[in-house]
Design a protein around this motif. Structure first.
Motif, PDB file in Angstrom:
ATOM      1  N   VAL B 445      17.843  -7.883   3.336  1.00  0.00           N
ATOM      2  CA  VAL B 445      16.672  -7.583   3.617  1.00  0.00           C
ATOM      3  C   VAL B 445      15.650  -7.800   2.690  1.00  0.00           C
ATOM      4  O   VAL B 445      14.634  -8.497   2.790  1.00  0.00           O
ATOM      5  N   GLN B 449      12.585 -12.242   2.545  1.00  0.00           N
ATOM      6  CA  GLN B 449      11.269 -11.758   3.039  1.00  0.00           C
ATOM      7  C   GLN B 449      10.272 -12.811   3.631  1.00  0.00           C
ATOM      8  O   GLN B 449      10.485 -14.044   3.471  1.00  0.00           O
ATOM      9  N   THR B 458      -2.202  -8.914   7.765  1.00  0.00           N
ATOM     10  CA  THR B 458      -1.149  -8.898   7.044  1.00  0.00           C
ATOM     11  C   THR B 458      -1.072  -7.432   6.150  1.00  0.00           C
ATOM     12  O   THR B 458       0.034  -6.802   5.954  1.00  0.00           O
ATOM     13  N   ASN B 460      -2.125  -3.243   6.508  1.00  0.00           N
ATOM     14  CA  ASN B 460      -2.605  -2.121   7.213  1.00  0.00           C
ATOM     15  C   ASN B 460      -3.632  -1.522   6.896  1.00  0.00           C
ATOM     16  O   ASN B 460      -3.834  -1.246   5.674  1.00  0.00           O
ATOM     17  N   SER B 462      -5.462   0.968   7.250  1.00  0.00           N
ATOM     18  CA  SER B 462      -5.421   2.341   7.267  1.00  0.00           C
ATOM     19  C   SER B 462      -5.125   2.954   5.609  1.00  0.00           C
ATOM     20  O   SER B 462      -5.264   4.046   5.349  1.00  0.00           O
ATOM     21  N   HIS B 463      -4.124   1.957   5.068  1.00  0.00           N
ATOM     22  CA  HIS B 463      -3.743   2.599   3.809  1.00  0.00           C
ATOM     23  C   HIS B 463      -4.051   1.670   2.512  1.00  0.00           C
ATOM     24  O   HIS B 463      -4.427   0.479   2.682  1.00  0.00           O
ATOM     25  N   ALA B 464      -4.137   2.568   1.444  1.00  0.00           N
ATOM     26  CA  ALA B 464      -4.393   1.799   0.280  1.00  0.00           C
ATOM     27  C   ALA B 464      -3.738   0.823  -0.126  1.00  0.00           C
ATOM     28  O   ALA B 464      -2.404   0.957   0.310  1.00  0.00           O
ATOM     29  N   PHE B 467      -0.461   2.034  -1.921  1.00  0.00           N
ATOM     30  CA  PHE B 467       0.545   2.723  -1.117  1.00  0.00           C
ATOM     31  C   PHE B 467       1.237   1.828  -0.495  1.00  0.00           C
ATOM     32  O   PHE B 467       2.607   2.135  -0.246  1.00  0.00           O
ATOM     33  N   ARG B 471       5.413   1.268  -1.136  1.00  0.00           N
ATOM     34  CA  ARG B 471       6.480   1.479  -0.041  1.00  0.00           C
ATOM     35  C   ARG B 471       7.460   0.460  -0.159  1.00  0.00           C
ATOM     36  O   ARG B 471       8.669   0.778  -0.058  1.00  0.00           O
ATOM     37  N   LYS B 475      11.336   1.295  -0.923  1.00  0.00           N
ATOM     38  CA  LYS B 475      12.101   0.843   0.150  1.00  0.00           C
ATOM     39  C   LYS B 475      13.621  -0.292  -0.454  1.00  0.00           C
ATOM     40  O   LYS B 475      14.658  -0.070   0.162  1.00  0.00           O
ATOM     41  N   PHE B 476      12.858  -1.137  -1.290  1.00  0.00           N
ATOM     42  CA  PHE B 476      14.048  -1.971  -1.733  1.00  0.00           C
ATOM     43  C   PHE B 476      14.741  -1.566  -2.868  1.00  0.00           C
ATOM     44  O   PHE B 476      15.428  -1.921  -3.795  1.00  0.00           O
ATOM     45  N   ARG B 482       7.964   8.587  -9.365  1.00  0.00           N
ATOM     46  CA  ARG B 482       6.748   8.007  -9.321  1.00  0.00           C
ATOM     47  C   ARG B 482       6.175   7.165 -10.175  1.00  0.00           C
ATOM     48  O   ARG B 482       5.716   6.150 -10.049  1.00  0.00           O
ATOM     49  N   ARG B 486       4.941   3.318  -9.813  1.00  0.00           N
ATOM     50  CA  ARG B 486       3.527   2.663 -10.220  1.00  0.00           C
ATOM     51  C   ARG B 486       3.728   1.689 -11.154  1.00  0.00           C
ATOM     52  O   ARG B 486       3.080   0.496 -11.015  1.00  0.00           O
ATOM     53  N   ARG B 504      -6.017   0.981  -5.689  1.00  0.00           N
ATOM     54  CA  ARG B 504      -6.559   2.072  -4.799  1.00  0.00           C
ATOM     55  C   ARG B 504      -7.405   1.537  -3.926  1.00  0.00           C
ATOM     56  O   ARG B 504      -8.249   2.205  -3.134  1.00  0.00           O
ATOM     57  N   ARG B 522       4.025  -8.117  -1.937  1.00  0.00           N
ATOM     58  CA  ARG B 522       4.829  -7.411  -1.441  1.00  0.00           C
ATOM     59  C   ARG B 522       6.107  -8.161  -0.881  1.00  0.00           C
ATOM     60  O   ARG B 522       7.204  -7.807  -0.958  1.00  0.00           O
TER      61      ARG B 522
END
Lengths: 296, 701
Positions: B445, B449, B458, B460, B462-464, B467, B471, B475-476, B482, B486, B504, B522
């Protein structure tokens, strides 16, 4: 660094963050402002009830005193009079606000949790999940809501928890249909495909990718639904199926005075006004929010 | 001929249009001058936000409640439009001035037949009788090149294809015999081969109908092929204007030049002409600088000259050609170096992806009703049929085709969003054809990509941004704690050349190009071996397009990632691909090294596709090949060769009955066609450099 930490936590609660942000946005709509003002008034009353100089709402004093009358011993004023059992109407009204806001809030919240879960699964999973959940929802929606309430409450008895259950039972299908419709549209977006393409599970996609983007219409609906639930609680109280006595309940207050109507108009009119104003507040806020969301 | 014949049909002078929003006045168009003579076609070209559509809306006085004409005049045939009453306007709109929009279905009423909508025009505007109106409607349908006019007359809009719908809209616009036709991106929603037909129609309009045209487009090539004069707009103003031949032969304004340098051309020598993005961004209307609006982005900016207000000035050598640049005479464009881009020609590496006889079917089931009645209402649509492909490490493999050819389905099958029906996909030595992404091992996976098409979807909303990249990093499994995550996100932001402060930002604060950069970051977070890019730049402006493709190919080359680039834009594909596969109705009809696919021998479809590409470079000439008919429905694909219904070179019943054989040529160049290899090899190039003596205008059919 501290600021950063707080920001990150607010990302984890996108719905709450969105709700807080939308409060600032209210200034753009006078309608929403009016609604929010009414709601804030009742909220303040409910929160401050224990601190206000009020008589015990369940203590019988002097029956059927008119508004603004002074007690026999001259120590207290009955600003809104007393009811047939001699209890202070103002005090019962304010304690009643506390009760209705708590239970209507809890009931709506429960209905939302169930409705959102059903809607997310039906909309995102589709197929048999959708067929079954939609069938159940349609079945429940085909009953008149009030009949459903009465049937449920008379079967399981009138306790606060059972009222929450009854409201959930009657409201969740409608919420499910709203969520399902929104999800059917949202799930084809590229960001959902991107999440799937990196191997996200269904739970993540439903809760993090889909739900936050459905928040606008849901927020509007939640306001309206709080209004409906307030009416439902009052109606059930009026029918004697509501929150159990002796604690004050607006619907029950109207019902108790009703046989004596002509003599105790004030004990009936004030709770009725309270119900109307609270519902009006929710509806105005919902209208204003919708107006704001359409304008952007 | 009196004075009225010489008078321009439309004259805008010092036109200023503003939108009044909650945030205040937004000046969309400022000091706009343009004149259109009778029967003349003028192109208005510019990027999104430059105000070109606002000009058209202002001419129609369709600005809505928020928009207002704040300065200047618009004269139509000598009459002032800006002060005209609503009643008088109604008499002019639709009869003397008509407008055609991008989306044909937005102009057609879906509940009325085409005929009824057409007949209304002469009945309302010319007071024609029922029979006469019907006759004129049928006549105009034939004149805009529609076949079987009686069937189309009685059809509902949804029964027609996109190209036919747009022809009907143009027919409706021409029916009242207007003096001026406004076309706002009339072919942007259409496929190239369909577009070519509409472009041909538009080119003949002025000549056959005597109608003047204002053609609005972001596509320089389309303007060059359709118009007599062109005006280039930037930040609400015309910056360069003149006859098409002169302007395209020697653009003088730095912005116009930049625009031209940012578009790929299906030229024979790609390395000689690297795409160059225009630095910076279009200034917001209230942030326009004093002096030259292009100043901050201009490499030729000079203090003292460029910070004063700029006027349009005619060129000394060519008074018809005017430029809004104080330094236009001083800049020596000819000496600008155009050195070849140093491109390390490393050979392709080992095979990363192997696709063998891949087939993807969709089932259209008859739903609950069919299930209950026990009837098998299932119909199968093959979106991909017998795909054979190999992709090697570090190479760019492009897949081109028009909408509905199955290229996006192929991308989804590859990434595992849809399982394949039959065939094999071998990636990193593993068989993944039947495995949906949920069942694929995490490293597969991460290594395979995708970059998505639509910048507005492309990310979302709702999210910064931080973030969303974080993710993917988590995930990978590239980083655990943290701080590490970052740091990795910052690295990825650096990689796509965005400031770290974007961590941000919310998606709505980003421009389309910036969102696409995040999409690239991404996709590259898990060190992929293969990245599938589905039309990653088709929704972006040309100058941004150049920057994004440059970035993408740069990262890809440095990391030796295989790039599967899906696109409908042949020029772009020619520019960046090492190998190309051309798809038509679910099949690969031709594939091979880029040079081989873009040169003879061609598959007849590739030939037509190439010919449909609008060319902005006057130094190129092309053979015109127009396809007849419409793209067949995938529900009911033609038997035999899928292209036989539109093929200009079909040889008879063999094309309709038998599946075409694969013809092999040198250098792994394969063509799926019944024509014998020798016959295919005899083809002439579609696009070639113009001989210096050859005329540069494009003859009508």
């Amino acid at each position: 660094m501290a600021v950063r930490g707080r920001r990150d936590r607010s990302e984890a609660l996108p719905l709450l963050a969105a709700a807080l942000r939308s409060l600032g946005v209210l200034r753009e709509s006078p309608v929403a402002m009016a609604g929010a003002a009414i709601l804030l008034f009742w909220l303040a009353m409910a929160v401050l009830a224990p601190l206000l100089p009020l008589a015990d709402p369940n203590l019988p004093l002097e029956p059927l005193r008119p508004p603004l009358s002074v007690s026999a011993d001259g120590t207290a004023t009955f600003w809104l009079g007393t009811d047939i059992k001699g209890r202070d109407v103002l005090s019962r009204l304010i304690w009643g606000a506390r009760r209705v806001l708590v239970w209507a809030g809890l009931a709506t919240l429960a209905a939302y949790l169930v409705g959102i879960a059903m809607g997310l699964v039906a909309g995102y999973r589709g197929g048999w999940w959708d067929e079954i959940l939609s069938f159940v929802a349609n079945l429940l929606l085909s009953f008149p809501v009030m009949v459903l309430y009465i049937v449920v409450i008379t079967r399981i008895g009138a306790s606060p928890l059972n009222i929450v259950l009854a409201v959930t039972f009657a409201s969740a299908p409608a919420i499910m249909r709203i969520v399902r419709g929104l999800v059917l549209d949202l799930r084809t977006r590229d960001y959902v495909l991107a999440a799937r393409a990196r191997g996200e599970g269904a739970l993540w996609i439903m809760l993090v990718e889909l739900l936050p983007n459905a928040r606008g219409p849901l927020l509007v609906d939640a306001c309206l639904r709080m209004g409906y639930t307030t009416i439902a609680l009052a109606t059930l109280g009026f029918l004697g199926l509501g929150l159990p006595p002796p604690d004050p309940d607006w619907g029950a207050m109207i019902a108790e005075t009703q046989p004596m109507g002509a003599f105790a108009g004030h004990a009936m009119v004030f709770p009725a006004l309270a119900v109307s104003s609270l519902v009006l507040g929710f509806n105005l806020l919902a209208d204003g929010l919708r107006e704001i969301s359409l304008r952007d | 001929m009196g004075a009225s014949a010489k008078r321009p049909i439309l004259a805008c002078e010092g036109l200023g249009v503003s939108y009044f929003t909650r945030a205040g006045e937004v000046p969309a168009v400022v000091g706009f001058d343009l004149a259109i003579a009778r029967g003349e076609a003028v192109g208005l070209v510019g990027e999104s936000g430059c105000g070109k559509s606002t000009v058209a809306l202002a001419v129609m006085r369709y600005l809505g409640r928020a928009g207002r004409i704040v300065a200047g005049s618009i004269r139509f045939d000598g009459r002032e439009l800006t002060t005209m009453s609503e009643r008088e306007l109604r008499r002019i709109r639709g009869s003397r001035i008509s407008m055609v929009y991008q989306e044909p279905m937005a102009s057609l009423n879906p509940s009325m037949t085409v005929g009824r909508q057409l007949v209304e025009v002469p009945r309302y505007h010319a007071g024609a009788g029922r029979a006469e109106a019907r006759e004129r409607a049928l006549d105009i349908l034939a004149r805009v090149g529609l076949p079987d006019t009686r069937r189309i007359f009685s059809a509902y809009p949804h029964e027609l294809s996109g190209g036919q719908q747009q022809r009907v809209v143009i027919a409706m616009a021409l029916l009242a015999d207007p003096a001026l036709l406004l076309l706002d991106e009339p072919t942007t929603a259409l496929d190239v081969t369909v577009e070519a037909g509409i472009v041909d129609l538009i080119r003949g309009v002025a000549e056959r109908f005597g109608t003047a045209i204002l053609y609005i487009s972001h596509n320089l090539g389309l303007i060059r092929e359709t118009c007599d004069r062109v005006a280039v707009m930037y930040a609400g103003q015309v910056v360069e204007e003149g006859p098409v031949t002169n302007v395209f032969a020697g653009m003088r304004h730095p912005y116009a030049r930049g625009l031209f340098a940012a578009i790929p051309l299906p030229d024979s020598d790609r390395r000689a002409r690297p795409l160059r993005p225009i630095p910076g961004q279009l200034p917001l209307p209230h942030e326009r600088p004093g002096g030259c609006f292009f100043g901050p982005r201009c490499t030729h900016y000079r203090q003292g000259t460029c910070d004063r207000e700029q006027r349009m000035r005619p060129l000394d050598a060519d008074p018809g050609h005017r430029v809004r640049c104080a330094r236009q005479a001083e800049i020596a464009w000819e000496r600008e170096s155009r050195g070849p881009e140093p491109r390390t020609a490393e050979g392709p590496g080992p095979v990363v992806l192997e696709v063998h006889r891949l087939r993807k079917e969709y089932e259209l089931d008859g739903g609950l009703f069919a299930a209950l009645t026990g009837r098998d209402g299932t119909r199968r649509i093959a979106a991909n049929e017998g795909l054979d492909l190999v992709a090697r490490e570090g190479e760019t493999l492009a897949i081109v085709g028009e909408s509905g050819c199955g290229k996006s389905t192929f991308a989804k099958v590859l990434v595992g969003l849809e399982p394949a029906t039959a065939g094999r996909i071998t990636f990193e030595g593993r068989e993944i054809a039947g495995a949906p992404v949920e069942t694929r091992p995490p490293e597969i996976v991460a290594h395979l990509q995708m970059i998505f098409q639509n910048p507005s979807e492309t990310l979302n909303p709702s999210h910064a941004v931080g973030f969303q990249i974080a993710r993917v990093v988590r995930k990978f499994g590239a980083a655990r704690n943290r701080a590490q995550v970052r740091r990795r996100v910052y690295e990825l932001l650096d990689l796509v050349k965005l400031p770290r402060a974007f961590f941000r930002r919310r998606p709505r604060q980003l421009s389309g190009g910036q969102k696409q950069r995040i999409g690239i970051a991404r996709a590259f977070a898990g060190d992929p071996r293969l990245v599938v890019a589905d039309e990653p730049v088709s929704a972006l402006d040309v100058s941004v397009q150049a920057a994004i493709t440059g970035l993408l190919t740069d990262i890809q080359r440095r990391r030796r990632t295989t790039l599967l680039f899906i696109s409908h834009d042949l020029s772009l594909v020619h520019y960046l691909a090492d190998r190309v596969a051309v798809m038509y109705l679910g099949r690969i009809v031709e594939q091979g090294p880029t040079g081989a696919v873009f040169a003879p021998p061609y598959h007849p479809y590739t030939e037509a596709l190439l010919s449909a590409v609008p060319l902005a470079d006057p130094g190129l000439v092309k053979r015109r090949i127009l396809l007849e008919g419409e793209l067949p429905s995938a529900l009911d694909p033609p038997a035999g060769c899928p292209f036989h219904t539109r093929c200009p070179r079909r040889i008879g019943s063999v094309c309709e009955e038998r599946e075409p054989p694969l013809r092999r040529f040198d250098g792994d160049h394969r063509i799926l066609c019944h024509l014998p290899a020798e016959e295919l090899a005899r083809g002439r190039p579609v696009i070639r450099r113009r001989h210096p003596r050859e005329p540069s205008h494009i003859p009508l059919r």
